[in-house]
Design a protein around this motif. Sequence first.
Motif, short mmCIF file in Angstrom:
data_model
loop_
_atom_site.label_atom_id
_atom_site.label_comp_id
_atom_site.label_asym_id
_atom_site.label_seq_id
_atom_site.Cartn_x
_atom_site.Cartn_y
_atom_site.Cartn_z
N ARG A 1 -0.21 -7.16 -4.23
CA ARG A 1 -0.71 -8.10 -3.21
C ARG A 1 -0.97 -9.44 -3.87
NH1 ARG A 1 -5.12 -4.30 0.06
NH2 ARG A 1 -3.69 -2.53 0.28
N GLY B 1 -8.04 4.30 -3.96
CA GLY B 1 -7.82 3.24 -4.96
C GLY B 1 -7.87 3.85 -6.35
N PRO C 1 -10.32 4.36 1.74
CA PRO C 1 -10.26 4.31 3.20
C PRO C 1 -9.46 5.50 3.72
CG PRO C 1 -9.15 2.42 2.22
CD PRO C 1 -9.64 3.26 1.10
N GLU D 1 -1.98 7.92 -2.04
CA GLU D 1 -2.06 8.23 -0.61
C GLU D 1 -2.07 9.74 -0.43
OE1 GLU D 1 -1.88 5.49 1.31
OE2 GLU D 1 -1.53 6.21 3.34
N GLN E 1 -2.58 3.00 -6.04
CA GLN E 1 -3.26 3.80 -5.01
C GLN E 1 -2.69 5.22 -5.04
OE1 GLN E 1 -2.55 1.97 -1.17
NE2 GLN E 1 -4.23 0.51 -1.41
N GLY F 1 -6.15 6.58 1.53
CA GLY F 1 -5.51 5.69 0.55
C GLY F 1 -6.49 5.42 -0.58
N PHE G 1 -1.89 -2.99 -8.59
CA PHE G 1 -2.86 -1.91 -8.78
C PHE G 1 -2.26 -0.61 -8.24
CE2 PHE G 1 -3.98 -1.75 -4.29
CZ PHE G 1 -3.58 -3.01 -3.87
N GLU H 1 -3.15 -11.63 -4.39
CA GLU H 1 -4.60 -11.85 -4.30
C GLU H 1 -5.11 -12.57 -5.54
OE1 GLU H 1 -7.03 -8.49 -3.59
OE2 GLU H 1 -5.81 -7.78 -1.92
N SER I 1 0.64 3.66 1.84
CA SER I 1 0.90 4.11 3.22
C SER I 1 2.35 3.85 3.62
CB SER I 1 -0.02 3.39 4.20
OG SER I 1 -1.37 3.54 3.83
N HIS J 1 0.85 -1.19 0.00
CA HIS J 1 0.00 0.00 0.00
C HIS J 1 0.89 1.24 0.00
CE1 HIS J 1 -0.25 -0.17 4.74
NE2 HIS J 1 0.94 -0.42 4.30
N PHE K 1 -8.05 0.26 10.48
CA PHE K 1 -6.67 0.23 10.00
C PHE K 1 -5.82 0.66 11.20
CE2 PHE K 1 -9.43 1.38 6.52
CZ PHE K 1 -9.06 0.49 5.52
N GLU L 1 -7.05 -6.79 -8.47
CA GLU L 1 -5.86 -7.13 -9.25
C GLU L 1 -4.73 -7.41 -8.26
OE1 GLU L 1 -4.23 -7.96 -11.63
OE2 GLU L 1 -5.10 -7.32 -13.52
N ARG M 1 -9.35 1.69 -9.19
CA ARG M 1 -10.82 1.63 -9.13
C ARG M 1 -11.44 2.96 -9.53
NH1 ARG M 1 -12.08 -1.97 -3.87
NH2 ARG M 1 -11.08 -3.86 -4.63
N ILE N 1 -11.45 -4.75 -13.96
CA ILE N 1 -10.14 -4.16 -13.59
C ILE N 1 -9.00 -4.81 -14.37
CG2 ILE N 1 -9.64 -5.71 -11.64
CD1 ILE N 1 -8.72 -3.26 -10.06
N GLU O 1 -15.62 0.00 -2.59
CA GLU O 1 -14.66 0.56 -1.63
C GLU O 1 -13.63 1.35 -2.39
OE1 GLU O 1 -12.67 -2.33 0.77
OE2 GLU O 1 -14.53 -3.05 1.64
C1 FA5 Z 1 -5.09 0.36 2.44
O1 FA5 Z 1 -4.31 -0.03 1.58
C2 FA5 Z 1 -4.72 1.45 3.40
N1 FA5 Z 1 -3.32 1.68 3.35
C3 FA5 Z 1 -5.53 2.69 3.06
C4 FA5 Z 1 -5.49 3.78 4.07
C5 FA5 Z 1 -4.60 4.82 3.92
C6 FA5 Z 1 -6.35 3.75 5.16
C7 FA5 Z 1 -4.55 5.83 4.86
C8 FA5 Z 1 -6.34 4.77 6.08
C9 FA5 Z 1 -5.42 5.81 5.93
P1 FA5 Z 1 -7.08 -1.08 1.54
O2 FA5 Z 1 -6.38 -2.37 1.64
O3 FA5 Z 1 -8.50 -1.10 1.82
O4 FA5 Z 1 -6.36 0.00 2.50
O5 FA5 Z 1 -6.85 -0.47 0.07
C10 FA5 Z 1 -7.21 0.84 -0.23
C11 FA5 Z 1 -7.92 0.90 -1.57
O6 FA5 Z 1 -7.07 0.35 -2.56
C12 FA5 Z 1 -9.20 0.06 -1.65
O7 FA5 Z 1 -10.30 0.77 -1.20
C13 FA5 Z 1 -9.30 -0.20 -3.12
O8 FA5 Z 1 -9.87 0.90 -3.79
C14 FA5 Z 1 -7.84 -0.33 -3.52
N2 FA5 Z 1 -7.44 -1.75 -3.55
C15 FA5 Z 1 -7.08 -2.55 -2.53
N3 FA5 Z 1 -6.81 -3.79 -2.95
C16 FA5 Z 1 -7.00 -3.78 -4.29
C17 FA5 Z 1 -6.88 -4.76 -5.31
N4 FA5 Z 1 -6.46 -5.99 -5.06
N5 FA5 Z 1 -7.16 -4.40 -6.59
C18 FA5 Z 1 -7.54 -3.13 -6.85
N6 FA5 Z 1 -7.68 -2.15 -5.94
C19 FA5 Z 1 -7.41 -2.47 -4.67
#
Ligand code: FA5
Length: 340
Positions: free
Chosen positions: A194, A309, A282, A210, A208, A307, A206, A196, A170, A168, A248, A203, A312, A323, A279
Amino acid sequence: MQDTDVKQQLEAELEKAADVNEVENIRVAYLGKKGYITELLKNLKDLKGEQKKEFGQKINILKAEADAKITERIELLKKQRIERMIEKSEQYDVTLPCTLEQGSYHPITLVQREVEEIFESMGFTVEDYSEIVDDYHCFEALNIPKHHPARDMQDTYYLDNGQLLKTHTSAAQNAIMRKYGAPLRAIFPGRCFRNESTDACHENTFFQMEGMMIDENISISNLIYFMKVMLSDVFKQDIKVRLRPGFFPFVEPGFELDINCLICGGKGCPSCKNSGWLELCPCGMIHPNVLKAGGIDTDKYTGFAFGLGLTRLAMMKYGIKDIRDLNSGNLKVLSQFENI
Ligand code: FA5
């Protein structure tokens, strides 16, 4: 051979020499142990007095001239070789018609630039960070110690050297806090990885984006304000958003910010796992432990982080249903964005 003949012959041979190796052979033939000029010197022993002195001087001058001419020829040949190489490498006809198709920006790049512009206009800097990071930055500095169950939420690719692929964005928080201190407004886009299983909205690779804002008196209302501005600027239409509690370890309180799925209008489809909501971003107030690890004075400063996405967001903005199309390299899909 007379010394004058030797000089003429040397000049003729040097003129004909086509490369440096040939010139080096000529050097040996004239100045080597058994070379013509060296042989001439041997005649000295048969001469006497003034004659001997005169001849000796002549041969020494001839030797110096021969050496200079050989060096000069080598320099010239080297220069000509470089010129030929340059000429060859730059041979193209600028009048020929272009046969290459023009490329286009990837939808994620497009949406990333748009979000960057929005945040830059609100005083945020755009930061870059590596894709390979260490455990401390990805987890420990974010209040996720070893063996903490929150690590299971992000199935991580570990490298043989103990480092890992950033799960991430972060993971950059600590380094950016340490670099700038407070007050701070920064966004940092990046590729995340990840392990996954993939489906229409997941995916293994992907993007993000921040964001972090740290200052005196920062509260949840600041966070909600910035999220609203960003989403209304990106979508340029009213979209339904919902904020619900989310856990988190690096934020307290933490939220999940979901948007109404724009592919199905909220009815439910594979892109939103049939929930009608996606989602997207976050967020929450940065946990004091995370601020402290970043060297921030927690008596004076508070902050929020999110964070987003980005992948998305690109799906929702451009109506991309799956995706996996985004990493597919499928030009039929990707070239649709060339005129945006
Ligand atoms: C995080 O990664 C936290 N680091 C986010 C955060 C930052 C929270 C700062 C609070 C403060 P999460 O695992 O939910 O959170 O991923 C954040 C976003 O990344 C998701 O909402 C989604 O939009 C995107 N995301 C996560 N996993 C995937 C995936 N496998 N494929 C595509 N988009 C993804």
